[in-house]
Design an enzyme around this catalytic site. Structure first.
Site, mmCIF file in Angstrom:
data_model
loop_
_atom_site.group_PDB
_atom_site.id
_atom_site.type_symbol
_atom_site.label_atom_id
_atom_site.label_comp_id
_atom_site.label_asym_id
_atom_site.label_seq_id
_atom_site.Cartn_x
_atom_site.Cartn_y
_atom_site.Cartn_z
ATOM 1 N N PRO A 1 2.721 8.401 1.902
ATOM 2 C CA PRO A 1 1.814 9.336 1.222
ATOM 3 C C PRO A 1 0.374 9.186 1.726
ATOM 4 O O PRO A 1 -0.098 8.082 1.994
ATOM 5 C CB PRO A 1 1.928 8.932 -0.255
ATOM 6 C CG PRO A 1 3.213 8.197 -0.363
ATOM 7 C CD PRO A 1 3.426 7.525 0.950
ATOM 8 N N THR B 1 -0.996 10.331 4.560
ATOM 9 C CA THR B 1 -1.230 10.196 6.000
ATOM 10 C C THR B 1 -1.589 11.515 6.668
ATOM 11 O O THR B 1 -1.898 11.522 7.859
ATOM 12 C CB THR B 1 0.009 9.595 6.683
ATOM 13 O OG1 THR B 1 1.176 10.320 6.286
ATOM 14 C CG2 THR B 1 0.184 8.136 6.298
ATOM 15 N N THR C 1 0.527 17.304 4.904
ATOM 16 C CA THR C 1 0.138 18.636 4.435
ATOM 17 C C THR C 1 -1.083 19.146 5.179
ATOM 18 O O THR C 1 -1.209 20.353 5.434
ATOM 19 C CB THR C 1 -0.128 18.594 2.920
ATOM 20 O OG1 THR C 1 1.010 18.037 2.252
ATOM 21 C CG2 THR C 1 -0.381 19.983 2.379
ATOM 22 N N HIS D 1 -7.792 -22.269 -7.490
ATOM 23 C CA HIS D 1 -6.672 -21.436 -7.030
ATOM 24 C C HIS D 1 -7.089 -20.600 -5.818
ATOM 25 O O HIS D 1 -6.402 -20.593 -4.783
ATOM 26 C CB HIS D 1 -6.216 -20.529 -8.175
ATOM 27 C CG HIS D 1 -5.021 -19.692 -7.848
ATOM 28 N ND1 HIS D 1 -3.747 -19.996 -8.274
ATOM 29 C CD2 HIS D 1 -4.895 -18.546 -7.110
ATOM 30 C CE1 HIS D 1 -2.891 -19.073 -7.818
ATOM 31 N NE2 HIS D 1 -3.572 -18.184 -7.119
ATOM 32 N N GLU D 2 -8.221 -19.924 -5.928
ATOM 33 C CA GLU D 2 -8.686 -19.093 -4.813
ATOM 34 C C GLU D 2 -9.136 -19.949 -3.634
ATOM 35 O O GLU D 2 -8.950 -19.564 -2.471
ATOM 36 C CB GLU D 2 -9.825 -18.180 -5.277
ATOM 37 C CG GLU D 2 -9.451 -17.206 -6.377
ATOM 38 C CD GLU D 2 -8.318 -16.278 -5.979
ATOM 39 O OE1 GLU D 2 -8.155 -16.008 -4.765
ATOM 40 O OE2 GLU D 2 -7.571 -15.833 -6.869
#
Length: 671
Positions: A230, A232, A235, A451-452
């Site tokens: 979706p 990209t 349409t 944690h990070e």
């Protein structure tokens, strides 16, 4: 050839007017003439309700009571005027031609005085033109017909296709773009997608210069299918074709064929192709064709009539059946090509399948060039930098970044959009809205920081992990902390690369184990990502020596409708054990790396607690230059890797050593 259906309103209006004039003519002949003697006899008998005297015409209209009318009808076996209830003026029962008005009134008053019980009333008619009466009645009829047309034909028929009538509900709802409708989008507005643009440009050339291709015996392709994720630009490519082509272009969605009435979908398909053949050469574009093109025979347990299958069958027949040798090309777009029916995808229907992939680095820069034209930019904005900061973004995502950056700049009262606005926009789209005022306990904030920091440390110390860009412990969206990486854009991935990424993903939980000697629920998304990667390695890519070179992936999509697994229970147990072994090995590896670099982990976490947001430069101050930076000609082996390999060799586990050197992409579509 008229494809808009027959307009029934005007015939109905003509019939109504005929009935109106017939009713008037019949009504004029219903009243009989009586003399004065008969009038006074009927009046004395109590049968007359009202007499309306017209001085100009020297006559009177006599109206009977309800009882007298009923008795008259039964005696004469005659029904009353059927048109009296259609909004027209009621007619008199009798007409009276009196002689002298003074004498008539004197006799009338004398009879009423002798019989006080009589309720007969008299009145005088105002002079009214017959033409005015007819005009008033005609106006009433026109109003009724106008309401009938608006309510029935416009409202109910608005979903019935061209003509706007309920009788044309089976007509196509496609919007036609031809020389009268100017489309502003052209191929110049489509950035990147060189291969896809070349394919669709050739489609336009087929129709413009068909003899160039058919004179050598070739046939023009019947259909082109645009497939891709979706956003990209599928349409958008179709809009560019409509803008470039000098032929009629019919555009509609797959859901436009779906209707609650039986047979409407197939009827609309027939009408659509009839319109296209009438204007041949032409192009038909069906967006989201998976709404009607899903493989037949799936999940249809009702046993009844399937309207969607009937629509698909009609589409298959129209694309390649008897009498379809015309210059009509069908273009369609979908992001679910795996569920489409095989008959729809065969040669002769959709001859070409164009894959519209996510844009590469240079294509993202071109897309930025298109969307930044309308934005007032600062001198600090570098398009190449923005393209590098948005790996994996689709064209729609890039458009959203540009719009979000403009909104952020306006919110901060900037005169122009600067580089930081774009970085904030990327962060907002990826991580969500920043929640600076969210209340977090100091102990929880410290755990989030370690944690990070664990993620950042592992990604810095292992070779194939994605380079770090930024780490933050400010809550954003549904996460308490986040780390931004710049993944390498590659088409193939080795097992070694995937395992390094898995090790970096598990670095957050490993840091909690090393520092706090316990773990929390904060690693949910990390565990989900790692589990999916390990499952893909074992069951899809055949990267596990214990399972072998076997893939249980079904690209046809048939496996989702089966009730059993493609392997035995014994193999399922081996797969589960192998997946668990891969994850646990990388977790232990992350714990060892963080244990050996615990002092640097603490320094990084403390700096993160102090500044809340740290960048690549802060990691270089603590860890030094990354050993695998491109500018380094030699790739030295750090001390964090050597002990791991030595320990594994001491155990004699050669399989674990091999697994530590391999990797695969997350999803099959990346191969």
């Amino acid at each position: 050839m008229n494809n808009k259906g027959f307009n029934w309103f005007f015939p109905i209006m003509i019939i109504a007017l005929v009935l109106f004039f017939v009713a008037n003519s019949l009504g004029d002949n219903t009243a009989k003439s009586i003399d004065e003697d008969t009038f006074f006899k009927e009046m004395q008998a109590g049968k007359i309700q009202k007499v309306l005297i017209d001085k100009q015409k020297q006559n009177a209209e006599v109206y009977l009571t309800k009882e007298a009318k009923t008795a008259t009808v039964q005696t004469q076996e005659k029904s009353p005027n059927p048109f009296s209830s259609l909004g027209m003026t009621p007619k008199a029962d009798y007409t009276l031609k009196y002689g002298d008005l003074q004498l008539f009134l004197k006799n009338f008053e004398t009879l009423k005085a002798e019989n006080p019980a009589l309720k007969t009333s008299k009145d005088y008619a105002e002079g009214e033109s017959p033409l005015m009466s007819i005009l008033i009645q005609a106006l009433i009829w026109i109003t009724i017909l106008g309401l009938f047309y608006f309510i029935l034909f416009r409202k109910m028929g608005s979903g019935g296709g061209p003509g706007g009538q309920i009788f044309s509900i089976g007509k196509s709802k496609a919007k036609l773009f031809d020389e009268k409708e100017k489309i502003q989008v052209t191929f110049k507005d489509v950035a990147g997608l060189e291969g896809a643009k070349e394919e669709v440009q050739e489609v336009v050339d087929f129709l413009k210069n068909s003899e160039k291709y058919t004179k050598l015996g070739g046939k023009i392709p019947k259909g082109v299918l645009l497939v891709g994720p979706p956003g990209t630009g599928k349409t958008l490519l179709a809009k560019a074709v409509a803008g470039e082509a000098k032929v009629p272009f019919f555009s509609l969605s797959g859901s436009d064929f779906v209707e609650m009435f039986v047979g409407v979908g197939a009827s609309r398909v027939r009408d659509l192709f009839a319109q296209a053949r009438a204007k041949s050469p032409a192009i038909i574009f069906i967006d989201e064709i998976d709404a009607i093109g899903r493989a037949r025979g799936k999940n249809n347990f009702s046993g009844g009539n399937d309207e969607r299958e009937n629509t698909l069958n009609q589409l298959l027949t129209e694309m390649d059946g008897f009498g379809t040798d015309v210059n009509v090309i069908v273009m369609a777009a979908t992001n679910r090509a795996d569920i489409l029916d095989k008959a729809l995808m065969r040669a002769g229907r959709f001859d070409r399948s164009v894959y519209v992939d996510l844009p590469e680095l240079h294509e993202r820069r071109e897309i930025f060039d298109v969307h930044l034209k309308k934005i007032k930019l600062d001198d600090t904005v570098d398009r190449d930098f923005l393209a590098k900061q948005t790996p994996g973004f689709s064209g729609a995502d890039i458009a959203n970044v540009c719009n979000e950056a403009a909104l952020i700049a306006a919110r901060n009262s900037h005169e122009s959009v600067n580089k930081q606005d774009f970085l904030d926009a990327v962060d907002r789209i990826i991580g969500g809205l920043e929640k600076k005022n969210m209340a977090i306990k100091p102990s929880e904030k410290r755990r989030v920081a370690f944690h990070e920091a664990g993620h950042a440390t592992i990604s810095w110390l292992v070779e194939h992990a994605s380079p770090l860009l930024k780490v933050t412990i400010v809550p954003r969206g549904r996460s308490l902390g986040a780390a931004w990486y710049l993944p390498e854009e590659r088409q193939l991935t080795t097992t070694e690369q995937m395992l390094d990424e898995m090790c970096a993903t598990l670095g957050g939980r490993a840091a909690e184990q090393v520092v706090f000697d316990n773990i929390s629920t904060g690693a949910l998304s990390d565990l989900e990502t790692v589990t999916k990667r390990a499952q893909a390695m074992v069951t899809i890519y055949g990267l596990s020596p214990n399972i072998g070179n076997i893939s249980y992936y079904d690209s046809s999509g048939q496996s989702e409708y089966s009730f059993g697994k493609p392997y035995s229970e014994a193999t399922a147990s081996k797969i589960d054990a192998e997946i668990k072994g891969i994850i646990e090995n990388q977790y232990e590896r992350a714990v060892r790396i963080l244990t050996e670099n615990k002092d640097k982990l603490n320094a990084l976490a403390n700096k993160l607690l102090e500044k809340e947001v740290i960048f690549r430069e802060d990691l270089e101050d603590i860890f030094g230059k990354r050993a695998w930076d491109p500018e380094l000609t030699e790739k030295p082996v750090t001390n964090t890797i050597i002990p791991i390999l030595e320990k594994e060799e001491e155990k004699g586990n050669d399989q674990d050593i091999k697994e530590g050197e391999i990797q695969a992409p997350e999803s099959p579509t990346q191969i």
